[in-house]
Design an enzyme around this catalytic site. Structure first.
Site, PDB file in Angstrom:
ATOM      1  N   PHE A 192     -89.816 -50.434 -28.516  1.00 20.79           N
ATOM      2  CA  PHE A 192     -88.909 -51.564 -28.724  1.00 20.79           C
ATOM      3  C   PHE A 192     -87.888 -51.604 -27.574  1.00 20.79           C
ATOM      4  CE2 PHE A 192     -85.472 -53.905 -30.757  1.00 20.79           C
ATOM      5  CZ  PHE A 192     -86.165 -54.883 -31.444  1.00 20.79           C
ATOM      6  N   ASP A 224     -87.606 -42.549 -33.481  1.00 22.66           N
ATOM      7  CA  ASP A 224     -87.058 -43.774 -34.065  1.00 22.66           C
ATOM      8  C   ASP A 224     -87.928 -44.141 -35.266  1.00 22.66           C
ATOM      9  OD1 ASP A 224     -86.329 -46.383 -34.740  1.00 22.66           O
ATOM     10  OD2 ASP A 224     -85.732 -46.846 -32.678  1.00 22.66           O
ATOM     11  N   ARG A 260     -97.689 -60.967 -36.086  1.00 23.03           N
ATOM     12  CA  ARG A 260     -97.384 -59.770 -36.873  1.00 23.03           C
ATOM     13  C   ARG A 260     -97.221 -60.096 -38.353  1.00 23.03           C
ATOM     14  NH1 ARG A 260     -92.371 -56.324 -35.087  1.00 23.03           N
ATOM     15  NH2 ARG A 260     -91.353 -58.201 -35.869  1.00 23.03           N
TER      16      ARG A 260
HETATM   17  C1  PLP Z   1     -85.632 -53.042 -35.187  1.00 21.36           C
HETATM   18  C2  PLP Z   1     -85.549 -51.949 -34.173  1.00 21.36           C
HETATM   19  C3  PLP Z   1     -84.342 -51.635 -33.580  1.00 21.36           C
HETATM   20  C4  PLP Z   1     -83.122 -52.451 -33.897  1.00 21.36           C
HETATM   21  O1  PLP Z   1     -81.982 -51.977 -33.290  1.00 21.36           O
HETATM   22  P1  PLP Z   1     -80.586 -52.671 -33.632  1.00 21.36           P
HETATM   23  O2  PLP Z   1     -79.619 -51.807 -32.976  1.00 21.36           O
HETATM   24  O3  PLP Z   1     -80.482 -52.751 -35.126  1.00 21.36           O
HETATM   25  O4  PLP Z   1     -80.622 -54.047 -33.085  1.00 21.36           O
HETATM   26  C5  PLP Z   1     -84.316 -50.578 -32.688  1.00 21.36           C
HETATM   27  N1  PLP Z   1     -85.437 -49.884 -32.391  1.00 21.36           N
HETATM   28  C6  PLP Z   1     -86.620 -50.178 -32.952  1.00 21.36           C
HETATM   29  C7  PLP Z   1     -87.824 -49.383 -32.605  1.00 21.36           C
HETATM   30  C8  PLP Z   1     -86.719 -51.229 -33.845  1.00 21.36           C
HETATM   31  O5  PLP Z   1     -87.893 -51.542 -34.391  1.00 21.36           O
END
Ligand code: PLP
Length: 426
Positions: A132, A201, A385
């Site tokens: 992400f 994560d 998705r």
């Molecule tokens: C949804 C998501 C985020 C979101 O981060 P925010 O700080 O809440 O905007 C971060 N990393 C991953 C892998 C995600 O899927």
């Protein structure tokens, strides 16, 4: 392969022990919501809880509520509930800030630890090219600040990166695009054998797949509150570290970089000198949002409500049944329409979503589905998705969603101009 029917799906729902959990949610009439991987649905309990927090705790008791209602301890109490879903112990998780901020904190600590141990050969952070973007942006910033190299590779190239130059392996367990899941225990062990730290994560894992942080001997983990945890838009995120690192941080004199007063060992001493709290509490920064944490707690409770029915293991079995069904129906009924399944077939490699890819028209197909009440989303360049959340989705919803997809494709209605205009959030 047996031919699947709608009646077969109805029979599966009638036999589904998790079916009553659907009643815990406000699900808009006439909508099939396949986007719980992006924004979880509203639990029925949330509105009343927020009314109480706003009217009684804030409106009437005002500042006393920090003690009386326990606002001040909410990051830890909600964290303890999240811990039950991710294989962590009590006192090991806090709910706070955003996923991006929590990643900033733990990745910084991991890099500082490597530096404090004077491991000059370890200069590389490895992550996935398809991770992400916010994770990659945070890592870029920290790599620059601390003099590390951020190396982005494909999922299949990670194993080749595990050598003496690796400082930190930073991965999202379930990929947001493909729905591909890493084997947390195996990857962690391999990276640690190479002498590296691992940051996971769990944005697409917590509440979606069983996670065992302790059992996997993970180092650090962060995750999101508004996806499968149903905590509401922009809900606080969470952070965990293995207890051994609390001691190491002290021994190495490493602080998390956002050293705000709520992470201080004694915030109400109002000392001029920062001194981090013990354990995970040191990852707090500023004042917690009592309202947002109350909503998150309702969301986490909605997942914990599965515990009498078998908890995450039972949710996982249903999730796999739903994703298997979706894949089988797409293959049987959408053949010849240029769609292919991106999500791995192997159960161990799959999260709780299915991603389809199509060279042309993906965005418009998703918009046409949304107009029919089937809510998925689109990720450029060609990914459709569909998050399949076992807490509230039925097998018949999967059947009906694919039926709409078949109709959108066969009628060509997605070619209409109104489905081809891009909105700000896709
Ligand atoms: C949804 C998501 C985020 C979101 O981060 P925010 O700080 O809440 O905007 C971060 N990393 C991953 C892998 C995600 O899927």
């Amino acid at each position: 392969m047996t031919t699947l029917t709608r009646d077969h799906c109805l029979a599966l729902d009638a036999a589904d022990a998790l079916a009553p959990l659907r009643e815990l949610f406000e699900l808009p009439e006439g909508q099939i919501y396949l986007d719980g991987n992006s924004l979880g649905v509203l639990p029925r309990a949330t509105a009343a809880k927020l009314r109480e927090v706003v009217e009684d705790e804030w409106g009437r008791d005002l500042i006393q509520s920090w003690n009386k209602a326990g606002w001040i301890h909410r990051p830890q109490t909600v964290g303890d509930k999240i811990a039950r879903l991710i294989g962590a112990g009590p006192g090991e998780v806090i709910a706070a800030d955003s996923t991006s901020l929590n990643l900033y904190k733990v990745l910084s600590v991991a890099l500082q630890m490597v530096q404090a141990e004077a491991a000059p050969g370890r200069r590389v952070i490895v992550s996935e090219r398809e991770n992400f973007p916010t994770d990659l942006y945070i890592a870029q910033s920290l790599a620059q600040q601390h003099g590390f190299e951020l190396r982005l590779v494909g999922a299949d190239e990670i194993a080749a990166q595990l050598d003496g130059s690796l400082a930190v392996l930073m991965l999202t367990q379930v990929n947001y695009r493909t729905g591909r899941q890493h084997d947390m225990a195996a990857v962690t062990a391999a990276a640690q054998r190479a002498g590296a730290l691992v940051v996971w994560d769990l944005a697409h894992s917590a509440g979606a797949v069983p996670v065992d942080l302790r059992g996997s001997n993970a180092d650090f983990a962060i995750g999101c509150g508004y996806k499968y945890l149903n905590g509401g838009p922009g809900a606080p995120a969470f952070v965990w570290m293995h207890e051994r690192h609390a001691q190491r941080m002290q021994a190495l004199r490493v602080d998390q970089p956002l050293s705000g007063w709520m992470g201080h060992a004694a915030p109400f001493e109002f000392s001029t000198q920062y001194r981090g709290a013990a354990g995970i509490t040191q990852f707090l920064c500023g004042t917690p949002s009592a309202i947002a944490l109350a909503a998150l707690e309702c969301g986490v409770d909605s997942v914990l409500a599965s515990e009498p029915f078998g908890g995450m293991a039972a949710l996982r079995r249903k999730s796999l049944a739903l994703t298997d069904l979706f894949i089988a129906l797409v293959e049987q009924r959408c053949a010849g329409h240029g769609l292919s399944v991106q999500t791995p077939r192997a159960h161990a490699e799959r999260g709780s979503q299915v991603s389809l890819i199509r060279e042309e028209g993906g965005y418009a197909i998703v918009q046409a589905l949304i107009a029919r009440g089937v809510v998925g989303d689109f990720r450029a360049p060609g990914l459709l998705r569909f998050g399949l959340t076992p807490l509230y989705l039925r097998h018949v919803d999967v059947w009906d969603a694919v039926e709409h997809l078949v109709q959108v494709l066969e009628s060509g209605e997605w070619r209409q101009e109104r489905f081809n205009r891009a909105a700000a959030v896709t």
